[in-house]
Scaffold this motif. Structure first.
Motif, PDB file in Angstrom:
ATOM      1  N   SER A  33       0.612  -1.069   0.179  1.00  0.00           N
ATOM      2  CA  SER A  33      -0.070   0.123  -0.336  1.00  0.00           C
ATOM      3  C   SER A  33       0.750   1.209   0.116  1.00  0.00           C
ATOM      4  CB  SER A  33      -1.256   0.252   0.895  1.00  0.00           C
ATOM      5  OG  SER A  33      -0.298  -0.034   2.326  1.00  0.00           O
ATOM      6  N   GLY A  34       2.071   1.075   0.705  1.00  0.00           N
ATOM      7  CA  GLY A  34       2.673   2.547   0.295  1.00  0.00           C
ATOM      8  C   GLY A  34       3.746   2.763  -0.481  1.00  0.00           C
ATOM      9  N   GLY A  35       3.823   1.126  -1.283  1.00  0.00           N
ATOM     10  CA  GLY A  35       4.928   1.415  -2.561  1.00  0.00           C
ATOM     11  C   GLY A  35       3.961   1.398  -3.679  1.00  0.00           C
ATOM     12  N   HIS A  36       5.569   1.146  -4.797  1.00  0.00           N
ATOM     13  CA  HIS A  36       5.519   1.671  -6.384  1.00  0.00           C
ATOM     14  C   HIS A  36       6.047   0.692  -6.648  1.00  0.00           C
ATOM     15  CE1 HIS A  36       7.656   4.610  -6.301  1.00  0.00           C
ATOM     16  NE2 HIS A  36       6.729   5.386  -5.364  1.00  0.00           N
ATOM     17  N   HIS A  37       6.439   0.734  -8.245  1.00  0.00           N
ATOM     18  CA  HIS A  37       7.449  -0.281  -9.072  1.00  0.00           C
ATOM     19  C   HIS A  37       8.778   0.084  -8.499  1.00  0.00           C
ATOM     20  CE1 HIS A  37       8.136   3.704 -11.363  1.00  0.00           C
ATOM     21  NE2 HIS A  37       8.861   3.101 -12.289  1.00  0.00           N
ATOM     22  N   ALA A  38       9.272   1.452  -8.103  1.00  0.00           N
ATOM     23  CA  ALA A  38      10.542   1.976  -7.488  1.00  0.00           C
ATOM     24  C   ALA A  38      11.301   0.979  -6.194  1.00  0.00           C
ATOM     25  CB  ALA A  38      10.540   3.793  -7.632  1.00  0.00           C
ATOM     26  N   ALA A  39       9.709   0.579  -5.566  1.00  0.00           N
ATOM     27  CA  ALA A  39       9.902   0.180  -4.158  1.00  0.00           C
ATOM     28  C   ALA A  39      11.375  -1.171  -4.317  1.00  0.00           C
ATOM     29  CB  ALA A  39       8.758  -0.552  -3.457  1.00  0.00           C
TER      30      ALA A  39
END
Length: 255
Positions: free
Chosen positions: A29-35
């Motif tokens: 929930s706090g991420g996206h691809h760059a995580a």
């Protein structure tokens, strides 16, 4: 910048790196691809590594007024179809594991296995639901950051802790927006009948989902695998990437 088109027309951003057997990472929930920067850099020499932004996150379509978790599996399937990926290992982090498992059950022709990171994947079972609820009741007593990263890491790695916090600021969707994420199962029978290989990937020090709960889910899902990483917190992929990458690599190679 590649985009796949979801069934309702939403544009879903993704990236593809490296070559070899495919691992597709699904953020929490706090991420996206760059995580997944510590996974892409470490694994792309041996594997095809795909990262995705679910709708409402990162560069994917965020124009809709609400974000329904029931749409997330379709977002992942759109990427699998756009790249014609087969025999894929889906690795989901927390809420991303729910989307990953549902996508796998819808398209077992493209997915060979699912790693449920710090999650039961939305598994519908009365005993497990009660255990998860009890874990969450304890977790909410802690500040949000303490649920996700260990105190030791926060003290020793202030720069990586700050970057971790910044990741979520690029997202439009918030946890409170993710309606219906775990509605409609799956059930244990759904998972077993699919033939998709499932591994529960747990952190020994996960403050959100206890090892005891994950172990019970593993016992109930016949044929599943369990990996418990010593000392790892809820966001193991960020805090303990070497241990996390080793566990994911071993599962991928076992398929």
């Amino acid at each position: 910048m590649p985009f796949a088109t979801a069934p309702d027309g939403a544009n879903i951003y993704y990236e593809r790196h490296g070559d070899g057997p495919t691992i597709l990472f699904v953020h929490g929930s706090g991420g996206h691809h760059a995580a997944w920067w510590q996974q892409v850099a470490a694994l792309r020499d041996r594997f095809t590594v795909v990262t995705v932004d679910l709708r409402g996150f990162g560069r994917s379509d965020s124009s809709m007024p609400e974000f329904d978790g029931q749409d997330f599996p379709g977002d992942l399937i759109a990427v699998l179809d756009a790249e014609d990926l087969r025999d894929v290992l889906l690795v989901g982090q927390s809420i991303g594991a729910v989307a990953a498992l549902k996508a796998a059950l819808k398209r077992p022709d493209r997915v060979r296995g699912v790693a449920l990171g710090h999650s039961l994947g939305g598994l519908s079972h009365p005993e497990l639901t009660a255990l998860v609820d009890a874990d969450r009741a304890e977790a909410v007593r802690l500040p949000v950051l303490d649920r996700l990263l260990s105190k030791r890491f926060q003290e020793q790695e202030p720069a990586r802790t700050f970057l971790f916090q910044q990741m979520g600021t690029f997202n439009v969707a918030k946890m409170a927006d993710l309606r219906n994420l775990a509605v409609d199962g799956p059930t244990i029978d759904d998972i077993v009948a699919s033939g998709v290989s499932v591994t529960f990937l747990a952190g020994e020090a996960d403050a959100v989902l206890s090892v005891a709960t994950v172990r019970r889910a593993h016992e109930l899902v016949k044929g599943s695998h369990l990996v418990v990483v010593p000392g790892a917190p809820h966001s193991m992929y960020w805090e303990s990437p070497d241990l996390y990458n080793a566990a994911v690599s071993a599962f991928r190679e076992s398929l």
